[in-house]
Design a protein around this motif. Structure first.
Motif, PDB file in Angstrom:
ATOM      1  N   GLY A   1      41.101  38.882  34.843  1.00  0.00           N
ATOM      2  CA  GLY A   1      39.912  39.240  34.085  1.00  0.00           C
ATOM      3  C   GLY A   1      39.162  40.433  34.659  1.00  0.00           C
ATOM      4  N   ARG A   2      39.893  41.279  35.398  1.00  0.00           N
ATOM      5  CA  ARG A   2      39.298  42.466  36.044  1.00  0.00           C
ATOM      6  C   ARG A   2      38.115  42.106  36.942  1.00  0.00           C
ATOM      7  NH1 ARG A   2      41.041  47.576  34.573  1.00  0.00           N
ATOM      8  NH2 ARG A   2      42.635  47.545  32.973  1.00  0.00           N
ATOM      9  N   ILE A   3      38.213  40.932  37.580  1.00  0.00           N
ATOM     10  CA  ILE A   3      37.168  40.467  38.495  1.00  0.00           C
ATOM     11  C   ILE A   3      37.722  40.520  39.911  1.00  0.00           C
ATOM     12  CG2 ILE A   3      35.768  38.484  39.191  1.00  0.00           C
ATOM     13  CD1 ILE A   3      35.863  37.611  36.229  1.00  0.00           C
ATOM     14  N   CYS A   4      37.000  41.175  40.805  1.00  0.00           N
ATOM     15  CA  CYS A   4      37.410  41.297  42.200  1.00  0.00           C
ATOM     16  C   CYS A   4      37.454  39.912  42.841  1.00  0.00           C
ATOM     17  CB  CYS A   4      36.447  42.200  42.959  1.00  0.00           C
ATOM     18  SG  CYS A   4      36.793  42.326  44.732  1.00  0.00           S
ATOM     19  N   TYR A   5      38.570  39.585  43.460  1.00  0.00           N
ATOM     20  CA  TYR A   5      38.723  38.259  44.065  1.00  0.00           C
ATOM     21  C   TYR A   5      37.920  38.095  45.343  1.00  0.00           C
ATOM     22  CZ  TYR A   5      42.160  39.612  47.717  1.00  0.00           C
ATOM     23  OH  TYR A   5      42.796  40.143  48.814  1.00  0.00           O
TER      24      TYR A   5
ATOM     25  N   LEU B   1      49.473  39.119  44.600  1.00  0.00           N
ATOM     26  CA  LEU B   1      48.655  40.183  44.018  1.00  0.00           C
ATOM     27  C   LEU B   1      47.378  39.610  43.413  1.00  0.00           C
ATOM     28  CD1 LEU B   1      51.522  42.094  42.205  1.00  0.00           C
ATOM     29  CD2 LEU B   1      50.400  42.756  44.334  1.00  0.00           C
ATOM     30  N   ALA B   2      46.299  40.363  43.539  1.00  0.00           N
ATOM     31  CA  ALA B   2      45.035  39.948  42.944  1.00  0.00           C
ATOM     32  C   ALA B   2      44.212  41.187  42.609  1.00  0.00           C
ATOM     33  CB  ALA B   2      44.254  39.047  43.888  1.00  0.00           C
ATOM     34  N   ALA B   3      43.410  41.084  41.570  1.00  0.00           N
ATOM     35  CA  ALA B   3      42.509  42.168  41.182  1.00  0.00           C
ATOM     36  C   ALA B   3      41.445  42.333  42.270  1.00  0.00           C
ATOM     37  CB  ALA B   3      41.857  41.845  39.838  1.00  0.00           C
TER      38      ALA B   3
ATOM     39  N   PRO C   1      40.880  34.534  41.003  1.00  0.00           N
ATOM     40  CA  PRO C   1      39.746  33.862  40.382  1.00  0.00           C
ATOM     41  C   PRO C   1      40.129  33.198  39.071  1.00  0.00           C
ATOM     42  CG  PRO C   1      39.569  36.235  40.131  1.00  0.00           C
ATOM     43  CD  PRO C   1      40.735  35.976  41.034  1.00  0.00           C
ATOM     44  N   ILE C   2      39.422  32.128  38.765  1.00  0.00           N
ATOM     45  CA  ILE C   2      39.607  31.446  37.492  1.00  0.00           C
ATOM     46  C   ILE C   2      38.547  31.968  36.544  1.00  0.00           C
ATOM     47  CG2 ILE C   2      39.526  29.224  36.304  1.00  0.00           C
ATOM     48  CD1 ILE C   2      40.424  27.975  38.978  1.00  0.00           C
ATOM     49  N   VAL C   3      38.980  32.571  35.467  1.00  0.00           N
ATOM     50  CA  VAL C   3      38.071  33.153  34.492  1.00  0.00           C
ATOM     51  C   VAL C   3      37.859  32.144  33.384  1.00  0.00           C
ATOM     52  CG1 VAL C   3      37.684  35.081  32.939  1.00  0.00           C
ATOM     53  CG2 VAL C   3      38.911  35.449  35.075  1.00  0.00           C
ATOM     54  N   THR C   4      36.605  31.778  33.152  1.00  0.00           N
ATOM     55  CA  THR C   4      36.306  30.814  32.092  1.00  0.00           C
ATOM     56  C   THR C   4      35.504  31.491  30.995  1.00  0.00           C
ATOM     57  OG1 THR C   4      34.292  30.132  33.229  1.00  0.00           O
ATOM     58  CG2 THR C   4      36.280  28.867  33.691  1.00  0.00           C
ATOM     59  N   GLY C   5      35.473  30.878  29.859  1.00  0.00           N
ATOM     60  CA  GLY C   5      34.661  31.369  28.761  1.00  0.00           C
ATOM     61  C   GLY C   5      35.267  32.543  28.014  1.00  0.00           C
TER      62      GLY C   5
END
Length: 83
Positions: A23-27, A54-56, A78-82
């Motif tokens: 979700g393009r969120i920095c881990y 690998l992670a964003a 990260p777990i992206v919700t919503g």
């Protein structure tokens, strides 16, 4: 793996898949991620192509992290919700 591989179509496609997955969120900081990090760095034996390695990550955190292993070598994007 060489830096040449980082310019390949295979890497570019994988990079986009990781950014979308995370979700393009920095881990590390939770900010906007524009890069992909090898959680276990390639220079320390991390697999270049393994999605679990690998992670964003945002540019600032990626620069600060350098070649250190983060998260004890375990990949937990990260777990992206919503969405």
């Amino acid at each position: 793996m060489t830096n040449r591989a980082l310019g390949s179509k295979k890497w570019k496609d994988l990079r986009l898949r990781v950014l979308a997955r995370d979700g393009r969120i920095c881990y590390i900081c939770g900010g906007e991620a524009t890069q992909v990090d090898h959680i276990t760095p390639r220079v320390k034996g991390g697999d270049m192509w393994d999605m679990d390695n690998l992670a964003a990550i945002c540019a600032r955190c990626n620069q600060r992290k350098g070649d250190r292993v983060f998260l004890g070598g375990q990949s937990t994007p990260p777990i992206v919700t919503g969405k």
